[in-house]
Structures are given as C-alpha cells and as structure tokens.
Motif scaffolding. Sequence first.
Motif, PDB file in Angstrom:
ATOM      1  N   ARG A 225      67.168 -94.623 -97.987  1.00 54.24           N
ATOM      2  CA  ARG A 225      66.830 -95.171 -99.311  1.00 54.24           C
ATOM      3  C   ARG A 225      65.591 -96.065 -99.265  1.00 54.24           C
ATOM      4  N   ARG A 226      65.180 -96.488 -98.074  1.00 58.05           N
ATOM      5  CA  ARG A 226      64.023 -97.370 -97.927  1.00 58.05           C
ATOM      6  C   ARG A 226      62.712 -96.611 -97.806  1.00 58.05           C
ATOM      7  N   PHE A 227      62.774 -95.270 -97.760  1.00 57.26           N
ATOM      8  CA  PHE A 227      61.590 -94.486 -97.411  1.00 57.26           C
ATOM      9  C   PHE A 227      61.361 -93.344 -98.402  1.00 57.26           C
ATOM     10  N   GLY A 228      60.202 -92.707 -98.270  1.00 56.04           N
ATOM     11  CA  GLY A 228      60.019 -91.402 -98.849  1.00 56.04           C
ATOM     12  C   GLY A 228      60.823 -90.409 -98.037  1.00 56.04           C
ATOM     13  N   VAL A 229      61.581 -89.541 -98.726  1.00 59.02           N
ATOM     14  CA  VAL A 229      62.521 -88.653 -98.055  1.00 59.02           C
ATOM     15  C   VAL A 229      62.159 -87.203 -98.364  1.00 59.02           C
ATOM     16  N   ALA A 230      62.244 -86.357 -97.342  1.00 60.26           N
ATOM     17  CA  ALA A 230      61.937 -84.932 -97.500  1.00 60.26           C
ATOM     18  C   ALA A 230      63.221 -84.123 -97.517  1.00 60.26           C
ATOM     19  N   GLU A 231      63.284 -83.162 -98.441  1.00 60.39           N
ATOM     20  CA  GLU A 231      64.365 -82.186 -98.482  1.00 60.39           C
ATOM     21  C   GLU A 231      63.794 -80.857 -97.995  1.00 60.39           C
ATOM     22  N   LEU A 232      64.452 -80.263 -96.991  1.00 58.88           N
ATOM     23  CA  LEU A 232      63.921 -79.081 -96.312  1.00 58.88           C
ATOM     24  C   LEU A 232      64.786 -77.857 -96.594  1.00 58.88           C
ATOM     25  N   ASP A 233      64.162 -76.662 -96.438  1.00 56.80           N
ATOM     26  CA  ASP A 233      64.952 -75.435 -96.447  1.00 56.80           C
ATOM     27  C   ASP A 233      65.390 -75.122 -95.020  1.00 56.80           C
ATOM     28  N   VAL A 234      66.056 -74.003 -94.824  1.00 56.30           N
ATOM     29  CA  VAL A 234      66.619 -73.683 -93.510  1.00 56.30           C
ATOM     30  C   VAL A 234      65.543 -73.433 -92.455  1.00 56.30           C
TER      31      VAL A 234
ATOM     32  N   MET B  20      60.794 -78.648 -99.335  1.00 55.28           N
ATOM     33  CA  MET B  20      61.080 -78.164-100.680  1.00 55.28           C
ATOM     34  C   MET B  20      60.823 -79.229-101.736  1.00 55.28           C
ATOM     35  N   ARG B  21      61.040 -80.497-101.343  1.00 53.83           N
ATOM     36  CA  ARG B  21      60.926 -81.574-102.329  1.00 53.83           C
ATOM     37  C   ARG B  21      60.769 -82.901-101.601  1.00 53.83           C
ATOM     38  N   LEU B  22      59.998 -83.802-102.202  1.00 53.52           N
ATOM     39  CA  LEU B  22      59.850 -85.160-101.684  1.00 53.52           C
ATOM     40  C   LEU B  22      60.333 -86.152-102.731  1.00 53.52           C
ATOM     41  N   VAL B  23      61.097 -87.131-102.295  1.00 54.33           N
ATOM     42  CA  VAL B  23      61.605 -88.158-103.206  1.00 54.33           C
ATOM     43  C   VAL B  23      61.298 -89.522-102.603  1.00 54.33           C
ATOM     44  N   GLU B  24      60.678 -90.386-103.376  1.00 56.45           N
ATOM     45  CA  GLU B  24      60.315 -91.714-102.894  1.00 56.45           C
ATOM     46  C   GLU B  24      61.476 -92.679-103.124  1.00 56.45           C
ATOM     47  N   LYS B  25      61.991 -93.238-102.025  1.00 58.20           N
ATOM     48  CA  LYS B  25      63.073 -94.230-102.046  1.00 58.20           C
ATOM     49  C   LYS B  25      64.232 -93.804-102.960  1.00 58.20           C
ATOM     50  N   PRO B  26      64.880 -92.679-102.644  1.00 54.97           N
ATOM     51  CA  PRO B  26      65.959 -92.179-103.508  1.00 54.97           C
ATOM     52  C   PRO B  26      67.201 -93.063-103.449  1.00 54.97           C
ATOM     53  N   LYS B  27      67.867 -93.238-104.588  1.00 54.38           N
ATOM     54  CA  LYS B  27      69.104 -94.018-104.616  1.00 54.38           C
ATOM     55  C   LYS B  27      70.246 -93.237-103.985  1.00 54.38           C
ATOM     56  N   GLN B  28      70.231 -91.915-104.120  1.00 52.79           N
ATOM     57  CA  GLN B  28      71.242 -91.059-103.511  1.00 52.79           C
ATOM     58  C   GLN B  28      70.533 -89.950-102.725  1.00 52.79           C
ATOM     59  N   PRO B  29      70.058 -90.286-101.534  1.00 53.20           N
ATOM     60  CA  PRO B  29      69.250 -89.314-100.767  1.00 53.20           C
ATOM     61  C   PRO B  29      70.051 -88.086-100.369  1.00 53.20           C
ATOM     62  N   LYS B  30      69.404 -86.922-100.465  1.00 51.44           N
ATOM     63  CA  LYS B  30      70.011 -85.661-100.045  1.00 51.44           C
ATOM     64  C   LYS B  30      69.642 -85.313 -98.608  1.00 51.44           C
TER      65      LYS B  30
ATOM     66  N   LEU C  13      65.877 -87.651 -93.598  1.00 48.22           N
ATOM     67  CA  LEU C  13      64.584 -87.463 -92.940  1.00 48.22           C
ATOM     68  C   LEU C  13      63.492 -88.210 -93.697  1.00 48.22           C
ATOM     69  N   ALA C  14      63.007 -89.288 -93.081  1.00 46.54           N
ATOM     70  CA  ALA C  14      61.987 -90.131 -93.700  1.00 46.54           C
ATOM     71  C   ALA C  14      60.593 -89.695 -93.279  1.00 46.54           C
ATOM     72  N   LEU C  15      59.643 -89.910 -94.182  1.00 50.88           N
ATOM     73  CA  LEU C  15      58.245 -89.633 -93.883  1.00 50.88           C
ATOM     74  C   LEU C  15      57.687 -90.704 -92.949  1.00 50.88           C
ATOM     75  N   VAL C  16      57.199 -90.265 -91.808  1.00 54.76           N
ATOM     76  CA  VAL C  16      56.491 -91.135 -90.876  1.00 54.76           C
ATOM     77  C   VAL C  16      55.009 -91.073 -91.251  1.00 54.76           C
ATOM     78  N   GLY C  17      54.232 -92.053 -90.814  1.00 59.61           N
ATOM     79  CA  GLY C  17      52.856 -92.138 -91.287  1.00 59.61           C
ATOM     80  C   GLY C  17      51.852 -91.252 -90.597  1.00 59.61           C
ATOM     81  N   ALA C  18      52.149 -89.947 -90.490  1.00 57.30           N
ATOM     82  CA  ALA C  18      51.183 -89.004 -89.931  1.00 57.30           C
ATOM     83  C   ALA C  18      51.329 -87.669 -90.647  1.00 57.30           C
ATOM     84  N   TYR C  19      50.196 -87.074 -91.040  1.00 58.35           N
ATOM     85  CA  TYR C  19      50.178 -85.849 -91.827  1.00 58.35           C
ATOM     86  C   TYR C  19      48.999 -84.994 -91.365  1.00 58.35           C
ATOM     87  N   VAL C  20      49.090 -83.678 -91.603  1.00 57.08           N
ATOM     88  CA  VAL C  20      47.945 -82.792 -91.405  1.00 57.08           C
ATOM     89  C   VAL C  20      47.768 -81.989 -92.692  1.00 57.08           C
TER      90      VAL C  20
END
Length: 294
Positions: free
Chosen positions: A132-141, A146-156, A159-166
């Motif tokens: 709930r403290r982070f941006g959270v990623a929802e993944l497929d199999v 599939m979706r990103l949610v910033e600090k969700p109250k009910q995270p699905k 998996l939090a976003l760490v500060g590295a991207y390409v």
Amino acid sequence: GKGTRLRPLTYSTPKHLIPVANREILSYVLLQIADAGIRDVGIIISPDSGDRIRESLGRGEAWGLNLDYIVQEVPGGLAHAVKMSRAFLGDSDFLMFLGDNLIEGGVTPLLEGFAAVRPQGLVLLRAVADPRRFGVAELDVDGRVMRLVEKPKQPKSNLALVGAYVFTRDIHEAIDQIGPSWRGELEITDAIQKLLDMGKTVISHELKGWWLDTGTRDDILEANRVLLETSGQRREGMGIAGIAKCDVGVSDDVSRVGCEIIEPVSIARGCTLQDCCIGPHVSLGPGVMVTDAS
C-alpha cells in the motif's frame, strides 16, 4: 526534491551525495550503470543542489562514463524529468535509474531481459510486506504488466515498483498524453499505464535480492550495514555484487591506541582512535577523532 526526511544532513549536502560506507550514494548507482556497459549518462539536477552534484561527479571519468547534466527547473515528477531529457535521449532506448536507490546485483539483468524481448518498457519489481506504500504492478501469467496502481488501498499484488526502468522512445509519446497527478506532478506510473493503454508491451523483472531506498535515517544506517557486509563479494553473472566496491577496512594511516575494532568497518584516512571500541557496521569519514567511546 529537498530530502526533507534526511534533515539536518540535507541542509548542507544533497541526499544523493550523503556517504554510505564512505562512498556517496550516487557513486554506487554510477558504478552499476558503468558495470552494465552504459557509457553516456544524463543526470537530472535541480537549480538548488545541481552545482554540488556537478562538483562532486565532474564529467564522470572516475566511473568511465560521459556525464551530461540536465536541469529540471521545477520538481515536476519523474515523467517530467524524462520530458526534460528528450533532446539528450533522442530516439534511443534508455535506462532510467533513480539516484537514491541501491539494488543487489545491479541493472545488467534488466538490460539483458529487455534486449531478449524488445518490449516498449520494462519495470523492476520487488515483493514487499506492505504494498500500500508503493506503486504496485499487476501481472499476467507471463510476467507482462497489465495494470499499475499507485498506493492502492486494497492491492491485488505485493510487487512494488523499484526505481529502475528501461524504455524505448515510445515513452515520450505516452508522457505527452498524460496530465499532472493530484500532487501536481507528471508521474512515471501514469506514463507507463498510458503505454499499456496504447497497446504497447511492458514486461517486468523481479528483484530477488535486497533493495535499499535511502530516503530516511534508518534507511541510511541499513544501507551502511548491508554494504559493509557484502562489499567485495561477487556473484557469477551478476556484475557488481552486493552492490559495489565500498572502502571496507581501516586505512593504513589511522592512529590507534587501546582500541578494539569489530569488523566490518570502514575507517577513512587520518582518523585518530584512542581507548575506544568501533564496530561492527561503523563508517568513519576522514579525519574523525574518537576517544573513550564505543
């Protein structure tokens, strides 16, 4: 940002230049970038602290890098920082790495994963206890985002976003289509979500090792402990392991009388130690005097 959670240290020193295990935090980040084979690096700086960072890093020779400095006049968010870097980036693929994040194993695995699949984006994720403290990623199999949610109250997901991207150049089009968040900033999470809405592919890489976000006093102390313990260890195929080459041990010119040293420690040049016990997990900068203390 102002580094408010690290005051009073950040009244006189930009957060990214605070020493951990006797090296600036940003130095470890640059070591991992260099270890991944990247040579051209743009550093986003603010008008307030930019001169200190330029003075400390120079042109990047110490890391074998070519550094360019890009001034972000206002703290407009991470996606805004990418927008400010458009001329520097051109149409290149690029790694985006937050300068106060330390990650085990470096960023080479991210670049290898990106090269193997050639998506439009890759995000580094890590399982956390309280998503709930982070941006959270929802993944497929298949591990695609599939979706990103910033600090969700009910995270699905945990998996939090760490500060590295390409990213490929497609991220610029996505950023052009988003507006400021409730914080008044252009959020990189919104830009990645826009990539997904555009039908682009974003994959993930899960970090199994440690992640240190050095934003608070306790974070700094934990980073110091981890770096001292893991320095010098190398794992096959992992680049700079632990994280990097911090200066562990006692400098040759340290004056010691009646002292007990409990490793791991990092004691810099010119220190004077008398009737004291130092360590474990202690870093002393250059010229420090410790007397009758533990």
